[in-house]
Design a protein around this motif. Sequence first.
Motif, PDB file in Angstrom:
ATOM      1  N   LYS A 161      11.112 -18.654   8.135  1.00 37.93           N
ATOM      2  CA  LYS A 161      11.158 -18.794   9.593  1.00 37.93           C
ATOM      3  C   LYS A 161       9.931 -18.151  10.217  1.00 37.93           C
ATOM      4  N   VAL A 162       9.223 -18.932  10.997  1.00 32.48           N
ATOM      5  CA  VAL A 162       8.044 -18.410  11.691  1.00 32.48           C
ATOM      6  C   VAL A 162       8.348 -18.377  13.186  1.00 32.48           C
ATOM      7  N   ASN A 163       8.151 -17.230  13.794  1.00 32.55           N
ATOM      8  CA  ASN A 163       8.440 -17.078  15.221  1.00 32.55           C
ATOM      9  C   ASN A 163       7.265 -16.480  15.965  1.00 32.55           C
ATOM     10  N   LEU A 164       7.146 -16.877  17.230  1.00 33.77           N
ATOM     11  CA  LEU A 164       6.150 -16.266  18.109  1.00 33.77           C
ATOM     12  C   LEU A 164       6.873 -15.530  19.209  1.00 33.77           C
ATOM     13  N   LYS A 165       6.419 -14.324  19.527  1.00 29.21           N
ATOM     14  CA  LYS A 165       6.986 -13.684  20.708  1.00 29.21           C
ATOM     15  C   LYS A 165       5.982 -12.750  21.360  1.00 29.21           C
ATOM     16  N   LYS A 166       6.304 -12.398  22.596  1.00 33.41           N
ATOM     17  CA  LYS A 166       5.415 -11.549  23.378  1.00 33.41           C
ATOM     18  C   LYS A 166       6.152 -10.253  23.680  1.00 33.41           C
ATOM     19  N   GLU A 167       5.446  -9.139  23.539  1.00 28.15           N
ATOM     20  CA  GLU A 167       6.056  -7.862  23.877  1.00 28.15           C
ATOM     21  C   GLU A 167       5.030  -7.044  24.629  1.00 28.15           C
ATOM     22  N   LYS A 168       5.221  -6.890  25.922  1.00 26.68           N
ATOM     23  CA  LYS A 168       4.219  -6.218  26.754  1.00 26.68           C
ATOM     24  C   LYS A 168       2.843  -6.814  26.482  1.00 26.68           C
ATOM     25  N   ARG A 169       1.898  -5.993  25.981  1.00 23.85           N
ATOM     26  CA  ARG A 169       0.549  -6.537  25.768  1.00 23.85           C
ATOM     27  C   ARG A 169       0.326  -6.965  24.330  1.00 23.85           C
ATOM     28  N   LYS A 170       1.427  -7.137  23.615  1.00 27.45           N
ATOM     29  CA  LYS A 170       1.292  -7.567  22.227  1.00 27.45           C
ATOM     30  C   LYS A 170       1.879  -8.957  22.032  1.00 27.45           C
ATOM     31  N   VAL A 171       1.229  -9.722  21.156  1.00 29.46           N
ATOM     32  CA  VAL A 171       1.881 -10.941  20.698  1.00 29.46           C
ATOM     33  C   VAL A 171       2.138 -10.782  19.204  1.00 29.46           C
ATOM     34  N   ILE A 172       3.300 -11.247  18.798  1.00 28.75           N
ATOM     35  CA  ILE A 172       3.745 -11.021  17.430  1.00 28.75           C
ATOM     36  C   ILE A 172       4.081 -12.353  16.762  1.00 28.75           C
ATOM     37  N   ILE A 173       3.430 -12.581  15.618  1.00 32.68           N
ATOM     38  CA  ILE A 173       3.801 -13.722  14.785  1.00 32.68           C
ATOM     39  C   ILE A 173       4.634 -13.151  13.643  1.00 32.68           C
ATOM     40  N   SER A 174       5.899 -13.560  13.538  1.00 35.03           N
ATOM     41  CA  SER A 174       6.706 -13.038  12.437  1.00 35.03           C
ATOM     42  C   SER A 174       7.015 -14.154  11.442  1.00 35.03           C
ATOM     43  N   ILE A 175       7.018 -13.765  10.180  1.00 39.50           N
ATOM     44  CA  ILE A 175       7.256 -14.699   9.084  1.00 39.50           C
ATOM     45  C   ILE A 175       8.350 -14.097   8.215  1.00 39.50           C
ATOM     46  N   GLU A 176       9.498 -14.766   8.179  1.00 36.43           N
ATOM     47  CA  GLU A 176      10.644 -14.187   7.496  1.00 36.43           C
ATOM     48  C   GLU A 176      11.140 -15.149   6.420  1.00 36.43           C
ATOM     49  N   ASP A 177      11.343 -14.607   5.202  1.00 37.46           N
ATOM     50  CA  ASP A 177      11.883 -15.457   4.135  1.00 37.46           C
ATOM     51  C   ASP A 177      13.141 -14.831   3.555  1.00 37.46           C
ATOM     52  N   ASN A 178      14.010 -15.671   2.990  1.00 32.93           N
ATOM     53  CA  ASN A 178      15.162 -15.127   2.268  1.00 32.93           C
ATOM     54  C   ASN A 178      14.968 -15.287   0.762  1.00 32.93           C
ATOM     55  N   GLY A 179      13.743 -14.981   0.329  1.00 33.79           N
ATOM     56  CA  GLY A 179      13.386 -15.053  -1.089  1.00 33.79           C
ATOM     57  C   GLY A 179      13.766 -13.794  -1.850  1.00 33.79           C
ATOM     58  N   SER A 180      12.967 -13.465  -2.856  1.00 35.83           N
ATOM     59  CA  SER A 180      13.324 -12.379  -3.792  1.00 35.83           C
ATOM     60  C   SER A 180      13.450 -11.010  -3.142  1.00 35.83           C
ATOM     61  N   GLY A 181      12.708 -10.776  -2.069  1.00 36.32           N
ATOM     62  CA  GLY A 181      12.660  -9.424  -1.514  1.00 36.32           C
ATOM     63  C   GLY A 181      11.885  -8.495  -2.433  1.00 36.32           C
ATOM     64  N   MET A 182      11.647  -7.270  -1.973  1.00 34.38           N
ATOM     65  CA  MET A 182      10.825  -6.341  -2.753  1.00 34.38           C
ATOM     66  C   MET A 182      11.498  -4.970  -2.847  1.00 34.38           C
ATOM     67  N   VAL A 232       7.369 -10.266   7.582  1.00 30.53           N
ATOM     68  CA  VAL A 232       6.021  -9.762   7.863  1.00 30.53           C
ATOM     69  C   VAL A 232       5.697 -10.064   9.317  1.00 30.53           C
ATOM     70  N   GLU A 233       5.077  -9.109  10.000  1.00 29.45           N
ATOM     71  CA  GLU A 233       4.649  -9.344  11.376  1.00 29.45           C
ATOM     72  C   GLU A 233       3.142  -9.179  11.495  1.00 29.45           C
ATOM     73  N   LEU A 234       2.506 -10.179  12.090  1.00 26.27           N
ATOM     74  CA  LEU A 234       1.091 -10.063  12.446  1.00 26.27           C
ATOM     75  C   LEU A 234       1.047  -9.779  13.942  1.00 26.27           C
ATOM     76  N   ILE A 235       0.467  -8.650  14.299  1.00 27.87           N
ATOM     77  CA  ILE A 235       0.515  -8.223  15.696  1.00 27.87           C
ATOM     78  C   ILE A 235      -0.886  -8.212  16.302  1.00 27.87           C
ATOM     79  N   LEU A 236      -1.031  -8.896  17.419  1.00 26.72           N
ATOM     80  CA  LEU A 236      -2.317  -8.927  18.131  1.00 26.72           C
ATOM     81  C   LEU A 236      -2.111  -8.382  19.543  1.00 26.72           C
ATOM     82  N   THR A 237      -3.118  -7.745  20.080  1.00 24.82           N
ATOM     83  CA  THR A 237      -3.002  -7.339  21.481  1.00 24.82           C
ATOM     84  C   THR A 237      -3.815  -8.292  22.343  1.00 24.82           C
ATOM     85  N   HIS A 238      -3.400  -8.453  23.590  1.00 26.03           N
ATOM     86  CA  HIS A 238      -4.171  -9.325  24.482  1.00 26.03           C
ATOM     87  C   HIS A 238      -4.259  -8.669  25.855  1.00 26.03           C
TER      88      HIS A 238
END
Length: 239
Positions: A161-182, A232-238
């Motif tokens: 699952k790939v999601n985009l969201k905004k949090e204050k001055r951050k934008v977050i791309i999250s990538i979530e899998d239900n695979g093996s885990g670590m 995993v979250e990739l976080i960018l500020t704008h």
Amino acid sequence: YCLDRKLKERELILGKEEEKAKYFRELAGFSSQVAHEIKNPLNSISMAIQLAKQKGLSEDLLKIIECEANRLNSIVQRFSSVSKGIETHLEEVDLTKVVSDVITDAKGLATAYGVKIEFNANGFSQKVKTDPLLLKQALFNIIKNAIEAFEGVFREEKGVKVNLKKEKRKVIISIEDNGSGMTDEEVKRAFDLFYSTKSQGMGLGLSVVRRIMDALGGEVRLVSKKGEGTKVELILTHG
Ligand SMILES: Nc1ncnc2c1ncn2[C@@H]1O[C@H](COP(=O)(O)OP(=O)(O)O)[C@@H](O)[C@H]1O
Ligand SMILES: [Mg+2]
């Protein structure tokens, strides 16, 4: 046919070994240059300390120590900007498009693993100033890992699952899998250069992601649980 395939596999492995060897040579060259340059100021400081021990600390010795410490500082600064080494070309980017493009690129791999990729942009329409090519590369590495996390794993539904969201001055791309885990140990080492638990893995993917996110002034976060999955979250500020 079998021999042919074996040869091909061998070629592939050789290719990777060569790449690794090249990387190590560059790293070794880089390290020896750093070592060479810091040797002189370090020696001067040691000598000044020896003298201070014998004759007491004088104004002159303090000056030497200060001056050489400054020299070390500028050497370190110069080298750390080289080691970052990623040139960015920033532009106003539509994140929804960047993410869609990468998902399209990953479709073939996803199909091969029987994995469904879902993308929810949450009505995201914020433009972000970033480097689209670098961001795509980082995102692709993460999505590739998410898909490969289903290797040898049984699941009713294999999903990323790939999601985009905004949090204050951050934008977050999250990538979530239900695979093996670590395991915790795997999470700790995941970003290390050459760390891989895969038989054909290079262990470059996540260290490249980290370097890219550093260069973009962003951040990468990873949480995972063995047997459940990984986010995993990739976080960018704008702005
Ligand atoms: N989504 C994920 N699920 C499970 N393990 C992962 C995931 N992403 C990364 N890893 C772990 O982190 C390691 C390092 O990843 P990476 O740097 O991309 O190298 P590689 O993919 O070549 O192994 C992987 O070998 C794997 O053990
Ligand atoms: Mg990888």
